[in-house]
Design an enzyme around this catalytic site. Structure first.
Site, PDB file in Angstrom:
ATOM      1  N   ASN A 149       0.855  -1.180   0.000  1.00 55.23           N
ATOM      2  CA  ASN A 149       0.000   0.000   0.000  1.00 55.23           C
ATOM      3  C   ASN A 149       0.897   1.238   0.000  1.00 55.23           C
ATOM      4  OD1 ASN A 149      -1.904   1.997   0.393  1.00 55.23           O
ATOM      5  ND2 ASN A 149      -2.350   1.441   2.520  1.00 55.23           N
TER       6      ASN A 149
ATOM      7  N   LYS B 148      -0.032   4.263  -0.215  1.00 57.67           N
ATOM      8  CA  LYS B 148      -0.701   5.412   0.404  1.00 57.67           C
ATOM      9  C   LYS B 148      -0.513   6.654  -0.489  1.00 57.67           C
ATOM     10  CE  LYS B 148      -0.228   3.274   4.910  1.00 57.67           C
ATOM     11  NZ  LYS B 148      -0.042   3.470   6.360  1.00 57.67           N
TER      12      LYS B 148
ATOM     13  N   HIS C   8      -9.492   0.913   5.034  1.00 61.50           N
ATOM     14  CA  HIS C   8      -8.232   1.085   5.743  1.00 61.50           C
ATOM     15  C   HIS C   8      -8.445   1.989   6.951  1.00 61.50           C
ATOM     16  CE1 HIS C   8      -4.063   2.278   6.570  1.00 61.50           C
ATOM     17  NE2 HIS C   8      -3.714   1.184   5.925  1.00 61.50           N
TER      18      HIS C   8
ATOM     19  N   GLU D 203      -6.925   4.416   8.049  1.00 66.28           N
ATOM     20  CA  GLU D 203      -6.776   5.837   7.755  1.00 66.28           C
ATOM     21  C   GLU D 203      -8.027   6.403   7.100  1.00 66.28           C
ATOM     22  OE1 GLU D 203      -2.001   5.135   7.278  1.00 66.28           O
ATOM     23  OE2 GLU D 203      -3.185   5.552   5.485  1.00 66.28           O
TER      24      GLU D 203
ATOM     25  N   GLU E 207      -5.029  -4.967  10.623  1.00 70.36           N
ATOM     26  CA  GLU E 207      -4.009  -3.980  10.904  1.00 70.36           C
ATOM     27  C   GLU E 207      -4.269  -3.340  12.263  1.00 70.36           C
ATOM     28  OE1 GLU E 207      -2.173  -2.218   6.980  1.00 70.36           O
ATOM     29  OE2 GLU E 207      -4.112  -1.317   7.381  1.00 70.36           O
TER      30      GLU E 207
ATOM     31  N   GLY F  73       2.950   2.250  10.989  1.00 73.70           N
ATOM     32  CA  GLY F  73       3.895   3.345  10.865  1.00 73.70           C
ATOM     33  C   GLY F  73       4.596   3.743  12.151  1.00 73.70           C
TER      34      GLY F  73
ATOM     35  N   SER G 146       3.601  -2.312  10.376  1.00 75.21           N
ATOM     36  CA  SER G 146       5.060  -2.345  10.565  1.00 75.21           C
ATOM     37  C   SER G 146       5.670  -3.689  10.173  1.00 75.21           C
ATOM     38  CB  SER G 146       5.430  -1.990  12.009  1.00 75.21           C
ATOM     39  OG  SER G 146       5.062  -0.664  12.312  1.00 75.21           O
TER      40      SER G 146
END
Length: 250
Positions: free
Chosen positions: A11, A13, A97, A99, A167, A173, A213
């Site tokens: 991904n 992003k 996702h 986000e 996730e 991250g 990660s």
């Protein structure tokens, strides 16, 4: 029932310009010289899908989008429809996702509607779920992901190709990674929730990817955990050397 082959998806992003395609060329060449033991996919920004499709043409690398609108077309300025992703060369799409859920307020129902739209466009959805740090610390991780599976996976997925990506939001991250025992516990709960929602036929075959990660140094041990059917990789997928390191860990 036999589960599908592992899937390692990158991904990108909101990263990547035309110059980034050089990294993809390196990936393609390496995978032509030594075939991967898993499916490999890249999900770049929509602006790169068509150009990247030319780079990966004839290779084993599949392409995906990072989101699609729940409607097939219409007055939705700035949005991308599933058919547009497919037209540009994508065969998969990431949906729900963390986000998108946190930053754009997407609910389970919103995600389910997008899954329906993706299926209608012939795309294979990668449906993301995961708990926040507060939910993890409150002991609610299993409850949260089970609820997200129930709400985000429409019954129309039965018999279709799809994946679920777990996730842990707090690991994305940050460099933090759950223990292998924590990953195994949640993946088992996700599988149970998938079977509860879609039945044995619909809920047993689709891979459950781990994301959060993932890097070459920890990929092998994570990918060896029960019910981990691949990985959804963030920053490490931007560099050929790192992404190939994860692919080779399968």
């Amino acid at each position: 029932m036999k589960q599908s082959v592992k899937l390692v998806a990158g991904n990108w992003k909101m990263n990547g310009l035309g110059a980034s395609l050089g990294e993809v060329e390196v990936m393609v060449k390496a995978l032509q010289e030594q075939a991967a033991a898993c499916r490999v996919a890249l999900c770049p920004p929509a602006t790169l899908i068509e150009r990247m499709s030319r780079v990966v043409e004839g290779s084993a690398v599949e392409l995906g989008g990072q989101d699609c609108h729940a409607e097939g077309s219409g007055a939705f300025t700035g949005s991308v429809a599933g058919a547009m992703l497919a037209d540009a060369g994508a065969t998969l799409v990431i949906l729900g996702h963390s986000e998108r859920r946190a930053g754009f307020g997407e609910t389970d129902a919103d995600v389910a509607a997008k899954v329906e739209a993706a299926l209608a466009a012939g795309l294979e959805p990668i449906i993301c779920i995961g708990e926040t740090l507060a939910e993890r610390e409150a002991g609610l991780a299993v409850e949260v992901v089970s609820r997200q599976v129930a709400g985000s996976l429409p019954e129309s997925l039965t018999g279709k190709a799809f994946a679920v990506a777990y996730e842990p939001v707090w690991a994305i991250g940050t460099g933090l990674t759950p223990t292998l025992e924590q990953i195994e516990e949640v993946h088992a709960a996700v599988r149970a929730a998938m079977v509860a929602k879609l039945g044995e036929d619909g809920g047993r075959v689709a891979p459950i990817l781990y994301g959060g990660s993932v890097k070459p140094s920890n990929a092998a041990e994570i990918l060896a955990v029960a019910e981990v059917g691949g990985a959804l990789v963030g920053g490490a997928s931007l560099k050929a050397e790192d992404f190939l390191g994860i692919i080779r860990a399968v």
